[in-house]
Design a protein around this motif. Structure first.
Motif, PDB file in Angstrom:
ATOM      1  N   LEU A 121       0.917  -1.365   0.111  1.00 31.74           N
ATOM      2  CA  LEU A 121       0.082   0.179   0.222  1.00 31.74           C
ATOM      3  C   LEU A 121       0.901   1.738   0.170  1.00 31.74           C
ATOM      4  CD1 LEU A 121      -2.518  -0.783   2.438  1.00 31.74           C
ATOM      5  CD2 LEU A 121      -3.113  -0.699   0.286  1.00 31.74           C
ATOM      6  N   ASN A 122       0.406   1.849  -0.908  1.00 28.95           N
ATOM      7  CA  ASN A 122       1.571   3.372  -0.562  1.00 28.95           C
ATOM      8  C   ASN A 122       0.618   3.949   0.100  1.00 28.95           C
ATOM      9  OD1 ASN A 122      -0.515   5.133  -0.930  1.00 28.95           O
ATOM     10  ND2 ASN A 122      -0.189   4.728  -3.900  1.00 28.95           N
ATOM     11  N   GLY A 123       1.479   5.356   0.439  1.00 30.28           N
ATOM     12  CA  GLY A 123       1.664   5.895   1.876  1.00 30.28           C
ATOM     13  C   GLY A 123       0.448   6.830   1.634  1.00 30.28           C
ATOM     14  N   ILE A 124      -0.449   6.790   0.421  1.00 29.78           N
ATOM     15  CA  ILE A 124      -1.262   7.921   0.639  1.00 29.78           C
ATOM     16  C   ILE A 124      -2.655   6.277   1.038  1.00 29.78           C
ATOM     17  CG2 ILE A 124      -3.055   8.275  -0.677  1.00 29.78           C
ATOM     18  CD1 ILE A 124      -0.914  10.440  -2.266  1.00 29.78           C
ATOM     19  N   GLU A 125      -2.951   5.602   0.878  1.00 30.17           N
ATOM     20  CA  GLU A 125      -3.470   4.481   0.895  1.00 30.17           C
ATOM     21  C   GLU A 125      -3.344   3.642   1.800  1.00 30.17           C
ATOM     22  OE1 GLU A 125      -3.479   2.451  -3.729  1.00 30.17           O
ATOM     23  OE2 GLU A 125      -2.001   1.394  -2.457  1.00 30.17           O
ATOM     24  N   ALA A 126      -2.122   3.920   2.211  1.00 26.61           N
ATOM     25  CA  ALA A 126      -2.066   3.619   4.247  1.00 26.61           C
ATOM     26  C   ALA A 126      -2.480   4.138   5.140  1.00 26.61           C
ATOM     27  CB  ALA A 126      -0.966   2.740   4.064  1.00 26.61           C
ATOM     28  N   THR A 127      -2.459   5.669   4.974  1.00 31.13           N
ATOM     29  CA  THR A 127      -2.754   6.603   5.472  1.00 31.13           C
ATOM     30  C   THR A 127      -4.442   6.775   5.252  1.00 31.13           C
ATOM     31  OG1 THR A 127      -1.211   8.514   4.917  1.00 31.13           O
ATOM     32  CG2 THR A 127      -3.273   9.667   6.039  1.00 31.13           C
ATOM     33  N   ARG A 128      -5.168   6.724   4.683  1.00 32.40           N
ATOM     34  CA  ARG A 128      -6.952   6.315   4.812  1.00 32.40           C
ATOM     35  C   ARG A 128      -7.241   5.303   5.336  1.00 32.40           C
ATOM     36  NH1 ARG A 128      -7.164   5.959  -0.638  1.00 32.40           N
ATOM     37  NH2 ARG A 128      -7.767   8.769  -1.042  1.00 32.40           N
ATOM     38  N   LEU A 129      -6.543   4.283   5.221  1.00 34.12           N
ATOM     39  CA  LEU A 129      -6.613   2.924   5.655  1.00 34.12           C
ATOM     40  C   LEU A 129      -6.472   3.094   7.534  1.00 34.12           C
ATOM     41  CD1 LEU A 129      -8.064   0.127   5.222  1.00 34.12           C
ATOM     42  CD2 LEU A 129      -5.451  -0.551   5.464  1.00 34.12           C
ATOM     43  N   ILE A 130      -5.385   3.531   8.160  1.00 34.82           N
ATOM     44  CA  ILE A 130      -4.931   4.008   9.318  1.00 34.82           C
ATOM     45  C   ILE A 130      -6.032   5.732  10.025  1.00 34.82           C
ATOM     46  CG2 ILE A 130      -3.506   4.972  10.665  1.00 34.82           C
ATOM     47  CD1 ILE A 130      -0.913   4.339   8.926  1.00 34.82           C
ATOM     48  N   VAL A 131      -6.531   6.795   8.978  1.00 34.77           N
ATOM     49  CA  VAL A 131      -7.279   7.087   9.152  1.00 34.77           C
ATOM     50  C   VAL A 131      -8.575   6.413   9.935  1.00 34.77           C
ATOM     51  CG1 VAL A 131      -8.562   9.518   8.851  1.00 34.77           C
ATOM     52  CG2 VAL A 131      -5.933   9.355   8.666  1.00 34.77           C
ATOM     53  N   LYS A 132      -9.114   5.825   9.038  1.00 31.56           N
ATOM     54  CA  LYS A 132     -10.460   5.056   8.977  1.00 31.56           C
ATOM     55  C   LYS A 132     -10.941   4.188  10.167  1.00 31.56           C
ATOM     56  CE  LYS A 132     -13.733   1.830   6.098  1.00 31.56           C
ATOM     57  NZ  LYS A 132     -13.721   1.085   5.044  1.00 31.56           N
ATOM     58  N   ASN A 133     -10.024   3.705  10.542  1.00 31.38           N
ATOM     59  CA  ASN A 133      -9.527   2.696  11.518  1.00 31.38           C
ATOM     60  C   ASN A 133      -9.239   2.656  12.970  1.00 31.38           C
ATOM     61  OD1 ASN A 133     -10.748  -0.604  10.195  1.00 31.38           O
ATOM     62  ND2 ASN A 133      -9.073   0.678   8.752  1.00 31.38           N
ATOM     63  N   LYS A 172       0.030  14.921  -5.063  1.00 30.54           N
ATOM     64  CA  LYS A 172       0.176  13.671  -4.173  1.00 30.54           C
ATOM     65  C   LYS A 172      -0.083  14.987  -2.961  1.00 30.54           C
ATOM     66  CE  LYS A 172       3.803  10.571  -5.797  1.00 30.54           C
ATOM     67  NZ  LYS A 172       3.878  10.980  -7.767  1.00 30.54           N
ATOM     68  N   VAL A 173      -0.195  15.809  -3.171  1.00 25.87           N
ATOM     69  CA  VAL A 173       0.038  16.645  -1.577  1.00 25.87           C
ATOM     70  C   VAL A 173      -1.807  16.645  -1.277  1.00 25.87           C
ATOM     71  CG1 VAL A 173      -0.031  18.658  -0.984  1.00 25.87           C
ATOM     72  CG2 VAL A 173       1.789  18.573  -2.224  1.00 25.87           C
ATOM     73  N   PHE A 174      -2.698  17.096  -2.212  1.00 30.40           N
ATOM     74  CA  PHE A 174      -3.806  17.207  -2.099  1.00 30.40           C
ATOM     75  C   PHE A 174      -4.533  15.415  -1.966  1.00 30.40           C
ATOM     76  CE2 PHE A 174      -8.362  16.621  -4.172  1.00 30.40           C
ATOM     77  CZ  PHE A 174      -8.736  18.569  -3.594  1.00 30.40           C
ATOM     78  N   ALA A 175      -4.085  14.490  -2.093  1.00 36.43           N
ATOM     79  CA  ALA A 175      -4.613  13.511  -1.953  1.00 36.43           C
ATOM     80  C   ALA A 175      -4.381  12.865  -1.033  1.00 36.43           C
ATOM     81  CB  ALA A 175      -3.799  12.483  -3.099  1.00 36.43           C
ATOM     82  N   ALA A 176      -3.444  13.113   0.002  1.00 32.36           N
ATOM     83  CA  ALA A 176      -2.074  13.140   1.163  1.00 32.36           C
ATOM     84  C   ALA A 176      -3.803  13.547   2.192  1.00 32.36           C
ATOM     85  CB  ALA A 176      -1.057  13.425   1.201  1.00 32.36           C
ATOM     86  N   ILE A 177      -3.603  15.151   1.957  1.00 32.05           N
ATOM     87  CA  ILE A 177      -4.543  15.384   2.927  1.00 32.05           C
ATOM     88  C   ILE A 177      -5.658  15.691   2.754  1.00 32.05           C
ATOM     89  CG2 ILE A 177      -6.071  18.107   2.834  1.00 32.05           C
ATOM     90  CD1 ILE A 177      -3.037  18.931   1.918  1.00 32.05           C
TER      91      ILE A 177
END
Length: 213
Positions: A61-73, A90-95
């Motif tokens: 999982l790239n950093g953005i996908e991993a971030t989304r999963l962590i924040v959700k759970n 990348k900036v916008f997707a991360a935010i």
């Protein structure tokens, strides 16, 4: 209690340098260092860190996908994205994924420390070039418009929301408003409930998009 920090970084040299630095700081506790994001939630769940330092180019999982999963759970965990890239997408997707900060990698790992402490205090730390780019992105993607709904925000809630948009940490907001840190947290929690959002990123986007401040 020390701040618990987990690191996800596929550059072994960089991972070792940050891990060594964290172990030398009494206010910080290393809650795992990982070179990949396989079984991500298992790794996070074992230690439940306060902050995750996430490389954007990690796999599977790239950093953005991993971030989304962590924040959700685990919505209380702060995720700081770290990268050598500063592309707009990348900036916008991360935010949008819920990252609490977006930091460009530097040669000095010690330069991360102020960002870590700022995130823990409720701020949204960003490298200066990223902060400037982010403001432009929000203006371009979410131009101010008419308020879509009356969220019944109080004068104080609007003031604190404005300071969040300006990038101030919880502690800085407390100092600016002459109220306690815990009172700031209470106001922000109430504001999130009224706006029907679950993170600072969502609150900031809604505030700008709907001209709430």
């Amino acid at each position: 209690m020390p701040i618990k920090l987990s690191i996800f970084e596929d550059n072994e040299k960089f991972l070792d340098a940050i891990s060594l630095l964290i172990q030398k700081i009494p206010e910080l506790e290393l809650a795992g260092s990982f070179s990949n994001t396989s079984k991500l939630l298992d790794k996070i769940g074992r230690e439940l860190p306060d902050i995750v330092l996430m490389d954007i180019g990690i796999s599977p999982l790239n950093g953005i996908e991993a971030t989304r999963l962590i924040v959700k759970n685990h919505p209380t965990i702060k995720v700081l994205i770290q990268t050598v890239f500063d592309e707009d997408n990348k900036v916008f997707a991360a935010i949008c994924a819920g990252a609490s900060g977006y930091i460009l990698k530097t040669t000095e790992s010690s330069s991360l420390l102020p960002y870590i402490f700022q995130a823990y205090e409720g701020g949204a730390p960003m490298s200066p070039v990223i902060a400037s780019k982010t403001l432009k992105l929000f203006r371009d993607h979410f131009p101010s418009g008419e308020v879509q709904e009356d969220y019944k925000l109080s004068k104080r809630e609007k003031e604190i929301l404005r300071l969040l948009v300006d990038g101030l940490s919880y502690k800085m907001i407390a100092d600016r408003c002459h109220i306690s840190f815990e009172t700031v947290k209470t106001y922000i929690k109430r504001t999130y409930e009224k706006l029907h959002v679950a993170s600072m990123a969502e609150a900031v986007v809604k505030a700008i998009r709907e001209n709430l401040i």
